[in-house]
Scaffold this motif. Structure first.
Motif, mmCIF file in Angstrom:
data_model
loop_
_atom_site.group_PDB
_atom_site.id
_atom_site.type_symbol
_atom_site.label_atom_id
_atom_site.label_comp_id
_atom_site.label_asym_id
_atom_site.label_seq_id
_atom_site.Cartn_x
_atom_site.Cartn_y
_atom_site.Cartn_z
ATOM 1 N N TYR A 192 -9.038 5.318 11.903
ATOM 2 C CA TYR A 192 -8.299 5.819 13.063
ATOM 3 C C TYR A 192 -8.789 5.158 14.347
ATOM 4 N N ASN A 193 -10.106 5.043 14.492
ATOM 5 C CA ASN A 193 -10.684 4.395 15.675
ATOM 6 C C ASN A 193 -10.229 2.934 15.770
ATOM 7 N N ALA A 194 -10.224 2.253 14.615
ATOM 8 C CA ALA A 194 -9.798 0.846 14.594
ATOM 9 C C ALA A 194 -8.332 0.706 14.996
ATOM 10 N N ARG A 244 -2.543 15.535 15.737
ATOM 11 C CA ARG A 244 -2.736 16.094 14.397
ATOM 12 C C ARG A 244 -3.904 15.401 13.691
ATOM 13 N N ILE A 245 -4.000 14.090 13.833
ATOM 14 C CA ILE A 245 -5.107 13.348 13.212
ATOM 15 C C ILE A 245 -6.443 13.818 13.775
ATOM 16 N N ASN A 246 -6.510 13.931 15.094
ATOM 17 C CA ASN A 246 -7.751 14.393 15.730
ATOM 18 C C ASN A 246 -8.125 15.788 15.282
ATOM 19 N N LEU A 254 -7.165 16.041 4.623
ATOM 20 C CA LEU A 254 -7.602 14.654 4.776
ATOM 21 C C LEU A 254 -6.540 13.691 4.267
ATOM 22 N N ALA A 255 -5.867 14.079 3.205
ATOM 23 C CA ALA A 255 -4.779 13.246 2.677
ATOM 24 C C ALA A 255 -3.657 13.137 3.704
ATOM 25 N N ARG A 295 -2.284 9.752 5.624
ATOM 26 C CA ARG A 295 -0.867 9.393 5.680
ATOM 27 C C ARG A 295 -0.448 9.121 7.136
ATOM 28 N N LEU A 296 -0.911 9.967 8.060
ATOM 29 C CA LEU A 296 -0.557 9.796 9.473
ATOM 30 C C LEU A 296 -1.184 8.527 10.056
ATOM 31 N N ILE A 297 -2.413 8.232 9.642
ATOM 32 C CA ILE A 297 -3.075 7.009 10.118
ATOM 33 C C ILE A 297 -2.333 5.778 9.622
ATOM 34 N N GLU A 298 -1.922 5.802 8.354
ATOM 35 C CA GLU A 298 -1.155 4.687 7.805
ATOM 36 C C GLU A 298 0.165 4.528 8.552
#
Length: 320
Positions: free
Chosen positions: A73-75, A107-109, A122-123, A127-130
């Motif tokens: 996520y940071n990347a 939502r990710i945070n 976490l799954a 999915r949201l990060i992707e």
């Protein structure tokens, strides 16, 4: 006394064995129960330890997954910020999806900062990060396309500018040629010292002492380009020492040459010129001081260009 002794059961008789047998059974049961308790306790302890080990492993796994997702996520965020900082168009693209991206990041945070996040959560974060990474890639492709179009447009503009500049240069060159072509030309130039007699008659002289004025005569040659109309001509006469004959009170002044510099003129005259016709021009200069002996030169200018020149020599004293 003898009777009492006789009545007790003898040692080793069946009556004495029954209590011993009963006590042994009880002890055996107690020992067995105690052993079973120990066995159960050991089993339960081992089971609890195994469950605790499994839970610890599961927690470690979740924590590891969360850390890995946090790094991804940071990347992704860093890549997005880099694209925005490098390209203003990227910023405008992102702004059109501000709400969508803001909700996604929120939502990710929320999941990644929750230490008790489940595998399912976490799954969801993965999915949201992707999805966020996919949006970033899509934005980058769009930018590259826009940059490509920009390069093509820039090339086209450069080409058009070069063509326009070329046309402008040709036009300027043609205009300059036309302008130069419309500049009049003077020929048959004469600078005549004139003496004025008392009866008003004018006599040409070569003596400085006798000269009352200078008369400049010249022909404007026919020109097929210069349009009919008034033409302003300047005459610059120089004394023998090179100084210009110019007196502001007598109509002298300054005019601008074609290179932008200024020059003193002795006299000027507006001539009504007719296209394609030759005509003679006469200009007189009568100054408020005596003429010195020596060589005088005259230059004639039109539109900032010198169109002719001549000279005359005045001698010292004597009769005319």
């Amino acid at each position: 006394m003898t009777e009492n002794t006789f009545n007790k059961p003898a040692s080793g008789s069946p009556g004495s064995e029954k209590p011993r047998s009963r006590n042994g059974l009880i002890y055996g049961i107690l020992i067995a129960a105690l052993a079973g308790t120990w066995i159960y306790m050991l089993y339960d302890k081992n089971k609890s330890s195994e469950i605790q080990t499994q839970q610890t492993a599961q927690i470690d796994s979740i924590s590891s997954s969360r850390d890995a997702l946090q790094q991804e996520y940071n990347a992704a965020n860093a890549r997005l910020d880099d694209l925005i900082s490098q390209n203003t168009r990227m910023d405008s693209l992102v702004k059109t999806k501000d709400k969508e991206i803001a909700d996604m990041k929120s939502r990710i945070n929320s999941i990644l900062t929750n230490k008790n996040a489940t595998q399912a959560q976490l799954a969801e974060a993965r999915r949201l990060i992707e999805q966020l990474k996919g949006n970033i890639s899509s934005y980058q492709e769009t930018i590259e396309k826009l940059e490509g179009e920009k390069l093509v447009l820039t090339d086209e503009r450069n080409t058009a500018r070069k063509e326009r500049d070329s046309v402008g240069s040709i036009k300027d060159s043609l205009n300059k040629k036309v302008n130069l072509g419309s500049v009049l030309h003077a020929s048959n130039i004469h600078l005549q010292p004139i003496m004025l007699k008392k009866n008003g008659k004018e006599v040409e002289t070569s003596k400085a002492k006798r000269a009352d004025m200078m008369r400049v005569t010249f022909d404007l040659d026919e020109n097929r380009i210069a349009p009919t109309g008034n033409k302003e001509l300047y005459v610059a006469i120089s004394a023998p020492d090179g100084t210009p004959l110019a007196v502001e009170a007598l109509g002298s002044g300054r005019f601008t040459l074609d290179d932008g510099t200024e020059k003193l003129y002795t006299a000027k005259k507006t001539v009504a010129y007719t296209l394609g016709q030759k005509q003679t021009v006469v200009m007189d200069w009568k100054q408020n001081s005596d003429f010195k002996p020596g060589d005088y030169s005259v230059e004639i200018y039109h539109d900032g260009y010198k169109i002719g020149q001549g000279k005359v020599t005045l001698k010292k004293g004597g009769l005319f």
